[in-house]
Design a protein around this motif. Structure first.
Motif, mmCIF file in Angstrom:
data_model
loop_
_atom_site.group_PDB
_atom_site.id
_atom_site.type_symbol
_atom_site.label_atom_id
_atom_site.label_comp_id
_atom_site.label_asym_id
_atom_site.label_seq_id
_atom_site.Cartn_x
_atom_site.Cartn_y
_atom_site.Cartn_z
ATOM 1 N N ILE A 14 37.932 35.094 51.377
ATOM 2 C CA ILE A 14 37.953 35.848 50.121
ATOM 3 C C ILE A 14 39.241 35.507 49.379
ATOM 4 O O ILE A 14 40.232 35.083 49.980
ATOM 5 C CB ILE A 14 37.888 37.383 50.316
ATOM 6 C CG1 ILE A 14 39.165 37.899 51.014
ATOM 7 C CG2 ILE A 14 36.633 37.813 51.056
ATOM 8 C CD1 ILE A 14 39.380 39.401 50.899
ATOM 9 N N GLY A 15 39.217 35.671 48.044
ATOM 10 C CA GLY A 15 40.438 35.662 47.244
ATOM 11 C C GLY A 15 41.119 34.326 47.047
ATOM 12 O O GLY A 15 42.278 34.295 46.623
ATOM 13 N N GLY A 59 36.269 33.714 45.970
ATOM 14 C CA GLY A 59 36.119 34.914 45.166
ATOM 15 C C GLY A 59 35.904 36.134 46.043
ATOM 16 O O GLY A 59 36.657 36.400 46.974
ATOM 17 N N ARG A 60 34.816 36.872 45.777
ATOM 18 C CA ARG A 60 34.552 38.102 46.522
ATOM 19 C C ARG A 60 34.020 37.855 47.927
ATOM 20 O O ARG A 60 33.929 38.786 48.734
ATOM 21 C CB ARG A 60 33.588 38.994 45.758
ATOM 22 C CG ARG A 60 32.215 38.361 45.491
ATOM 23 C CD ARG A 60 31.307 39.363 44.783
ATOM 24 N NE ARG A 60 30.029 38.781 44.397
ATOM 25 C CZ ARG A 60 29.742 38.368 43.177
ATOM 26 N NH1 ARG A 60 30.657 38.469 42.210
ATOM 27 N NH2 ARG A 60 28.547 37.863 42.893
ATOM 28 N N GLU A 64 40.056 37.484 41.640
ATOM 29 C CA GLU A 64 39.900 37.612 43.085
ATOM 30 C C GLU A 64 38.486 38.025 43.488
ATOM 31 O O GLU A 64 38.022 37.670 44.579
ATOM 32 C CB GLU A 64 40.916 38.616 43.644
ATOM 33 C CG GLU A 64 42.330 38.075 43.696
ATOM 34 C CD GLU A 64 43.292 39.069 44.337
ATOM 35 O OE1 GLU A 64 44.085 38.628 45.184
ATOM 36 O OE2 GLU A 64 43.242 40.263 43.995
ATOM 37 N N GLU A 65 37.792 38.769 42.629
ATOM 38 C CA GLU A 65 36.433 39.218 42.945
ATOM 39 C C GLU A 65 35.378 38.432 42.160
ATOM 40 O O GLU A 65 34.251 38.896 41.968
ATOM 41 C CB GLU A 65 36.297 40.712 42.654
ATOM 42 C CG GLU A 65 37.192 41.584 43.523
ATOM 43 C CD GLU A 65 36.905 41.424 45.014
ATOM 44 O OE1 GLU A 65 35.715 41.411 45.386
ATOM 45 O OE2 GLU A 65 37.876 41.290 45.794
ATOM 46 N N SER A 74 44.508 38.206 49.588
ATOM 47 C CA SER A 74 44.271 39.215 48.564
ATOM 48 C C SER A 74 45.578 39.860 48.138
ATOM 49 O O SER A 74 46.535 39.947 48.908
ATOM 50 C CB SER A 74 43.324 40.302 49.093
ATOM 51 O OG SER A 74 43.096 41.296 48.101
ATOM 52 N N ARG A 125 41.697 45.551 50.499
ATOM 53 C CA ARG A 125 40.591 44.598 50.315
ATOM 54 C C ARG A 125 40.434 43.707 51.540
ATOM 55 O O ARG A 125 39.306 43.340 51.914
ATOM 56 C CB ARG A 125 40.859 43.739 49.062
ATOM 57 C CG ARG A 125 39.744 42.732 48.777
ATOM 58 C CD ARG A 125 38.443 43.442 48.444
ATOM 59 N NE ARG A 125 37.363 42.486 48.204
ATOM 60 C CZ ARG A 125 36.538 42.029 49.143
ATOM 61 N NH1 ARG A 125 36.678 42.425 50.407
ATOM 62 N NH2 ARG A 125 35.580 41.184 48.833
#
Length: 324
Positions: free
Chosen positions: A76-77, A112-113, A146-147, A272, A277
């Protein structure tokens, strides 16, 4: 790779008058018989521009019947960037991407998410020995992205700009610099380039806020100081600097860009601006909410055991960590 980092206090100022702020000696790790050297994150330096992770894979060789087997794992991120000097890696992910990366190509995967992927030596290649030599890096995403939805793009080597002047040859992997711009779209202002220099050749640094260079082969000098292969150099902002190749020439990975919009938390393959998160990402992976990788859904890398403390800037990777 398994990484843990506390974002506080990891961006030192340059010493007065020093063109090279920091020299990072990568830490060497063995992952199932294959050696990697990690330059970022490092003690005292979390990022150079948006680059938050930088691993040199090899040079090494898999014997007949063997190969790279990085089982499905999540991110993620961030965006992962794979760039090879030798060898071939088959990439698969939860979007259904299934492509081989070869020397000079760019695989840019935006987590991303959330996304999961695997990296392996293709079955058709395992009937002979296979070299593997290259760099895997992570680019942290700006907080506003980030999402973002996960995505994957592949750019063959012949689509990337090449700048030559007789004594130097530079392929612009991503971003902009040296009067050129790569077709690889990036989430923030950055540069990333593969430079091959003849003995004595000069390479100026581009005009970006944060700048670094990883000496892959040979040696370079900055003023009176010489630096051998296997070192990442971080330079003073704003200085008009150039690198000179040593008597055997040099190969460099040039990287950097605008300073990130704040430090990041890291755990395992997660990056993140929010610790909460990352906790959610841990729970999602344990619960199987990242989805499966088509064509590679029989196994996966489990979430590593949490450590008692994450106060150190970087902790050692856990056994069996993937190469990304």
């Amino acid at each position: 790779m398994s990484v843990e980092s506390d974002p506080a206090g990891v961006m030192p100022e340059c010493p007065d008058g020093a063109p090279v702020c920091q020299v990072i000696l990568p830490r060497t790790h063995d992952i199932g018989g294959f050696e990697v050297r990690r330059a970022l994150p490092a003690k005292g330096r979390q990022m150079v521009g948006p680059f938050i992770f930088f691993d040199q894979m090899g040079p090494g060789e898999f014997l007949t019947g063997k190969g790279l087997d990085v089982r499905p794992h999540p991110h993620i991120g961030l965006s992962t960037v794979t760039y090879l000097f030798e060898g071939e890696i088959q990439h698969r992910d939860t979007l259904g991407s299934d492509l081989s990366i070869r020397p000079g190509d760019v695989n840019w995967m935006t987590a991303g998410r959330g996304i999961a992927h695997s990296e392996r030596t293709g079955q058709a290649l395992r009937n002979h020995a296979n070299p593997l030599y290259g760099i895997q890096s992570w680019v942290a995403l700006p907080r506003a992205q980030e999402e973002a939805a996960p995505a994957f793009v592949h750019h063959p080597a012949d689509t990337l700009p090449v700048i030559e002047d007789g004594a130097a040859r530079l392929r612009l992997i991503a971003g902009h610099g040296w009067g050129a711009r790569s077709p690889v779209e990036t989430p923030s202002d950055l540069f990333y380039a593969d430079a091959i220099l003849s003995p004595g050749a000069l390479l100026p640094l581009p005009d970006h806020e944060e700048r670094g260079a990883y000496v892959v082969e040979g040696e370079v000098s900055v003023g009176e100081d010489r630096f051998e292969a296997g070192r990442m150099l971080v330079f003073r902002a704003g200085d008009d600097l150039a690198l000179r190749a040593g008597p055997r020439g040099a190969r460099l990975l040039m990287l950097g860009g605008a300073a990130m919009d704040g430090p990041r938390h890291l755990f395992w393959n997660f990056v993140s601006s929010s610790r909460e998160r990352i906790e959610q990402a841990k729970a999602d992976w344990k619960a199987g909410r990242f989805g499966t990788v088509p064509g590679d859904d029989k196994e996966f890398i489990p979430l590593p055991e949490e450590r008692v403390s994450v106060r150190a800037a970087v902790q050692a990777p856990s056994a069996g960590s993937p190469t990304s």
